[in-house]
Design a protein around this motif. Sequence first.
Motif, short mmCIF file in Angstrom:
data_model
loop_
_atom_site.label_atom_id
_atom_site.label_comp_id
_atom_site.label_asym_id
_atom_site.label_seq_id
_atom_site.Cartn_x
_atom_site.Cartn_y
_atom_site.Cartn_z
N THR A 1 0.83 -1.21 0.00
CA THR A 1 0.00 0.00 0.00
C THR A 1 0.86 1.25 0.00
OG1 THR A 1 -0.08 -0.05 2.40
CG2 THR A 1 -1.85 -1.17 1.23
N VAL A 2 2.16 1.10 -0.25
CA VAL A 2 3.08 2.22 -0.17
C VAL A 2 3.36 2.76 -1.56
CG1 VAL A 2 5.34 2.96 0.61
CG2 VAL A 2 4.14 1.17 1.84
N THR A 3 3.31 4.07 -1.73
CA THR A 3 3.63 4.68 -3.00
C THR A 3 5.12 4.57 -3.26
OG1 THR A 3 3.89 6.81 -1.90
CG2 THR A 3 1.73 6.32 -2.82
N LYS A 4 5.47 4.44 -4.54
CA LYS A 4 6.88 4.25 -4.89
C LYS A 4 7.66 5.52 -4.61
CE LYS A 4 6.08 0.69 -8.37
NZ LYS A 4 6.27 0.30 -9.78
N ASP A 5 8.87 5.34 -4.12
CA ASP A 5 9.73 6.46 -3.78
C ASP A 5 11.15 5.98 -3.98
OD1 ASP A 5 11.36 8.39 -2.42
OD2 ASP A 5 9.54 9.09 -1.42
N PRO A 6 12.00 6.71 -4.75
CA PRO A 6 13.37 6.25 -4.97
C PRO A 6 14.20 6.27 -3.70
CG PRO A 6 13.08 8.48 -5.79
CD PRO A 6 11.73 7.99 -5.42
N ARG A 7 13.71 6.87 -2.65
CA ARG A 7 14.48 6.98 -1.42
C ARG A 7 13.60 6.56 -0.23
NH1 ARG A 7 15.46 11.01 2.34
NH2 ARG A 7 17.54 11.03 3.25
N PRO A 8 13.37 5.27 -0.06
CA PRO A 8 12.52 4.83 1.04
C PRO A 8 13.18 5.10 2.38
CG PRO A 8 13.58 2.94 0.01
CD PRO A 8 13.91 4.13 -0.83
N GLY A 9 12.41 5.55 3.34
CA GLY A 9 12.97 5.85 4.65
C GLY A 9 11.90 5.85 5.72
N TYR A 10 12.29 6.24 6.95
CA TYR A 10 11.38 6.23 8.08
C TYR A 10 10.15 7.10 7.83
CZ TYR A 10 14.90 4.00 11.09
OH TYR A 10 15.78 3.13 11.65
N GLY A 11 10.35 8.27 7.24
CA GLY A 11 9.22 9.17 7.00
C GLY A 11 8.16 8.53 6.13
N GLN A 12 8.59 7.95 5.01
CA GLN A 12 7.65 7.29 4.12
C GLN A 12 7.04 6.07 4.79
OE1 GLN A 12 9.35 5.99 0.41
NE2 GLN A 12 7.48 4.95 -0.25
N LEU A 13 7.83 5.33 5.57
CA LEU A 13 7.34 4.14 6.25
C LEU A 13 6.17 4.49 7.17
CD1 LEU A 13 7.95 1.07 6.93
CD2 LEU A 13 9.16 1.98 8.92
N LEU A 14 6.33 5.55 7.95
CA LEU A 14 5.31 5.91 8.92
C LEU A 14 4.10 6.59 8.29
CD1 LEU A 14 7.58 7.10 11.86
CD2 LEU A 14 6.48 4.89 11.53
N ARG A 15 4.19 6.91 7.00
CA ARG A 15 3.03 7.43 6.28
C ARG A 15 2.23 6.32 5.60
NH1 ARG A 15 6.83 11.51 4.91
NH2 ARG A 15 7.23 10.54 2.89
N THR A 16 2.66 5.08 5.78
CA THR A 16 1.91 3.96 5.22
C THR A 16 0.51 3.93 5.83
OG1 THR A 16 3.96 2.69 5.03
CG2 THR A 16 1.90 1.47 4.88
N PRO A 17 -0.53 3.90 5.03
CA PRO A 17 -1.90 3.96 5.57
C PRO A 17 -2.18 2.82 6.56
CG PRO A 17 -1.91 4.29 3.19
CD PRO A 17 -0.51 3.90 3.55
N GLY A 18 -2.72 3.21 7.70
CA GLY A 18 -3.19 2.23 8.67
C GLY A 18 -2.19 1.74 9.69
N VAL A 19 -0.90 2.10 9.55
CA VAL A 19 0.10 1.51 10.44
C VAL A 19 0.00 2.03 11.88
CG1 VAL A 19 1.69 1.06 8.54
CG2 VAL A 19 1.90 3.19 9.84
N TRP A 20 -0.43 3.27 12.03
CA TRP A 20 -0.49 3.82 13.40
C TRP A 20 -1.57 3.14 14.23
CZ3 TRP A 20 3.28 6.36 15.51
CH2 TRP A 20 4.16 7.07 14.71
N THR A 21 -2.54 2.50 13.56
CA THR A 21 -3.59 1.82 14.32
C THR A 21 -3.05 0.63 15.11
OG1 THR A 21 -4.18 0.39 12.46
CG2 THR A 21 -5.33 2.50 12.64
N PHE A 22 -1.93 0.03 14.63
CA PHE A 22 -1.34 -1.06 15.40
C PHE A 22 -0.03 -0.68 16.07
CE2 PHE A 22 0.28 -1.96 11.05
CZ PHE A 22 1.64 -2.12 11.27
N LEU A 23 0.61 0.41 15.63
CA LEU A 23 1.87 0.81 16.25
C LEU A 23 1.67 1.36 17.66
CD1 LEU A 23 3.97 2.51 13.41
CD2 LEU A 23 4.24 0.24 14.42
N LEU A 24 0.68 2.24 17.84
CA LEU A 24 0.49 2.87 19.15
C LEU A 24 0.05 1.87 20.22
CD1 LEU A 24 -1.06 6.32 18.16
CD2 LEU A 24 1.27 5.83 18.93
#
Length: 432
Positions: A4-27
């Motif tokens: 569900t992650v949009t393509k980015d030539p420079r994957p990193g923490y910022g893009q990772l944490l913008r993945t839809p829905g992840v905060w619902t299980f991270l917190l």
Amino acid sequence: MASTVTKDPRPGYGQLLRTPGVWTFLLPGFAARQPFAMLTIGIVLLVQHTTGSYGSAGAVAAATGVSMALFAPQSGKLADRFGQRAVLLPGVLIHTASVSALTALALADAPLWALFVAAVPTGASVPQIGPMVRARWAAKLDGSPLMPTAAAFESVTDEFTFVVGPVLATALCAGVHPAAGLIAEAALTLVGGLLFAAQKRTQPKVLPRGSADGSGPRVSALSIPGIRVLVIAFLGIGSVFGGMQVSLTAFSEEIGDPSVNGLLYGIFAGGNMLAGVACGAIAWKSGPRRRVVIGYVGLTLAASGLWAVHSVALLAALGLLVGLCIAPALIGGYTLVESLVPASARTEAFTWLTGAVALGQAAAVTAAGQLADAKGASAGFVVPLVGTVLALITLLTLRSRLSPQGGGGQGGGLIAARGASGMDHREPVAVD
């Protein structure tokens, strides 16, 4: 599941944490994974207060750790087969009740055998939130280049848990009540665990029984040689956590300043967390197998001097160095799981490693407690040295098995599984 992650030539923490829905299980996952970091030190501080013996406190904590190590892989296997929610709901309730019973028995000056009886279900029911979060990342990011970043992020989260958990438990026990650490642990488990279990959309799909990926036989994680080597390495890491917890507590008592225990352990765990952040931020040219070995050599060398240090400042500095060396070994080991193990056994593999840390911690707490009672805190610090030396010898001897090609008869299938999922952790990862 498609990424569900949009393509980015420079994957990193910022893009990772913008993945839809992840905060619902991270917190909720962060709150619910505190038991692993708070439970052992909470038991040690409470039982030592009620019995006056580090040996008895270490033995009760060890019973909890052994029980967790034995039952954690079974919990992971059940979660792979029936779903995480089905395992979490009864587990959280049993754990909360077991911790409450152990706390009440200790405060009532119950005999030692009664504490052991309560310690077994307490350890067996510890929710395996860390492995379950890792499995959710794998399901969410299937085929995405963000998977290595997620592995690093989870390891950093683990390290941060070891900063917050023991320091919080120690502060509560010292400043509020000797039982406050365990009470807080039970409350976090109940609230965080139930909230995490409620996130049904992000849990991995349950594959058909008797299949690995819907088309082949189910693979047991422990049948893979590389996982067995990592289990031994993580036993040694557990010996560092357990030995440091008991020995730092005993050292603080010896110098007449119990409050310094939280500071020293916080520095040790803080070094662990900082190194974890750095490991995720560096674009490594070397593979995770090499980083595991190098990190372990550094950890063994750092642990070798603990027993000879008798000042707070020097112990803090050396503890920081020990913490800095743990993270590369832990992160490298967890990263290797992605390439060694198929998706249907991944939660089980992560729980074997988590259980190995708990078992090593339990053995170290017992040994360090006995040595601290008999010879003083310095003798307790010998335990991390012995544990890391033995594990390092094994790691150096069998390090070739940490490669997917070294998996014997299963290697080809595992490599194919890795290729199918698009995951290769040997590539450097850029981090925002």
